[in-house]
Design a protein around this motif. Structure first.
Motif, short mmCIF file in Angstrom:
data_model
loop_
_atom_site.label_atom_id
_atom_site.label_comp_id
_atom_site.label_asym_id
_atom_site.label_seq_id
_atom_site.Cartn_x
_atom_site.Cartn_y
_atom_site.Cartn_z
N GLN A 1 2.48 11.42 -8.67
CA GLN A 1 1.66 11.88 -9.56
C GLN A 1 1.13 13.38 -9.32
OE1 GLN A 1 -1.12 8.83 -10.38
NE2 GLN A 1 0.04 7.79 -11.66
N LYS A 2 0.80 13.47 -8.15
CA LYS A 2 0.32 14.87 -7.61
C LYS A 2 1.67 15.79 -7.86
CE LYS A 2 -2.90 13.35 -4.26
NZ LYS A 2 -3.22 13.24 -2.64
N VAL A 3 2.70 15.57 -7.47
CA VAL A 3 3.65 16.58 -7.61
C VAL A 3 4.08 16.83 -9.38
CG1 VAL A 3 6.26 16.61 -7.24
CG2 VAL A 3 4.72 15.95 -5.40
N ALA A 4 3.92 15.63 -10.08
CA ALA A 4 4.26 15.90 -11.40
C ALA A 4 3.26 16.75 -11.91
CB ALA A 4 4.32 14.41 -11.95
N ASP A 5 1.82 16.62 -11.57
CA ASP A 5 0.60 17.08 -12.24
C ASP A 5 0.84 18.90 -11.70
OD1 ASP A 5 -0.46 15.17 -13.29
OD2 ASP A 5 -1.58 14.74 -11.58
N LYS A 6 1.52 19.27 -10.47
CA LYS A 6 1.60 20.51 -10.03
C LYS A 6 2.88 21.29 -11.01
CE LYS A 6 0.25 20.67 -5.39
NZ LYS A 6 0.65 20.94 -4.03
N GLN A 7 3.81 20.58 -11.17
CA GLN A 7 4.98 21.06 -11.92
C GLN A 7 4.60 21.19 -13.50
OE1 GLN A 7 8.38 18.75 -11.27
NE2 GLN A 7 8.78 19.24 -9.07
N ILE B 1 0.84 -1.17 0.13
CA ILE B 1 0.10 -0.06 0.07
C ILE B 1 0.92 1.23 0.13
CG2 ILE B 1 -1.75 1.35 1.37
CD1 ILE B 1 -3.04 -1.00 -0.18
N VAL B 2 2.14 1.19 0.70
CA VAL B 2 2.76 2.39 0.69
C VAL B 2 3.42 2.68 -0.42
CG1 VAL B 2 5.14 2.99 1.67
CG2 VAL B 2 3.49 2.30 3.19
N LEU B 3 3.96 1.66 -1.20
CA LEU B 3 4.38 1.77 -2.59
C LEU B 3 3.37 2.49 -3.57
CD1 LEU B 3 6.08 -1.72 -3.33
CD2 LEU B 3 7.18 0.74 -2.93
N PHE B 4 2.02 2.23 -3.37
CA PHE B 4 0.93 2.87 -4.19
C PHE B 4 0.77 4.18 -3.67
CE2 PHE B 4 0.47 -1.78 -5.41
CZ PHE B 4 0.10 -1.62 -6.61
N LYS B 5 0.86 4.25 -2.37
CA LYS B 5 0.81 5.91 -2.08
C LYS B 5 1.64 6.77 -2.36
CE LYS B 5 -2.41 4.83 1.60
NZ LYS B 5 -3.45 5.64 2.59
N ILE B 6 3.11 6.20 -2.45
CA ILE B 6 4.16 6.91 -3.11
C ILE B 6 3.84 7.39 -4.51
CG2 ILE B 6 6.43 7.01 -3.56
CD1 ILE B 6 6.89 5.37 -1.14
N ASN B 7 3.42 6.35 -5.08
CA ASN B 7 3.21 6.80 -6.64
C ASN B 7 2.04 7.62 -6.64
OD1 ASN B 7 2.78 6.21 -9.51
ND2 ASN B 7 1.36 4.84 -9.03
N ALA B 8 1.00 7.58 -5.98
CA ALA B 8 -0.14 8.51 -5.98
C ALA B 8 0.48 10.05 -5.79
CB ALA B 8 -0.99 8.23 -5.16
N ASN B 9 1.35 10.04 -4.56
CA ASN B 9 1.97 11.48 -4.49
C ASN B 9 2.82 11.94 -5.57
OD1 ASN B 9 0.48 11.62 -1.98
ND2 ASN B 9 1.88 10.54 -0.78
#
Length: 87
Positions: free
Chosen positions: A79-85, A69-77
């Motif tokens: 993606q959020k950082v990439a979307d902001k940039q 689950i932690v691996l998937f949450k890291i992925n989601a976060n």
């Protein structure tokens, strides 16, 4: 539906919950089997061994599922950082 076909949403975190319950059930069944079904029948040593198998199996199943689950949450976060940039 579009999110699933184009991999915008992750399906595996939902499956990991089901896998956790299956692993937990198998740990308990293995522990109970080791407690009461042995070569010499019921002994105190086999009871402790079965108790250890059930407890350790439950803990390791939980740890493994939490790491997934932690691996998937890291992925989601990420993606959020990439979307902001990209904005």
């Amino acid at each position: 539906m579009r999110n699933l076909f184009f991999f915008d949403a992750m399906l595996t975190p939902k499956i990991i919950t089901i896998v956790y319950w299956i692993l937990l059930l198998s740990a308990v069944i293995s522990g109970l089997g080791s407690m009461f079904i042995g070569y010499n029948g019921f002994t105190f040593g086999s009871f402790l061994k079965g108790l250890f198998i059930a407890a350790a199996g439950a803990v390791f199943a939980r740890i493994w599922c939490e790491l997934m689950i932690v691996l998937f949450k890291i992925n989601a976060n990420l993606q959020k950082v990439a979307d902001k940039q990209s904005d």
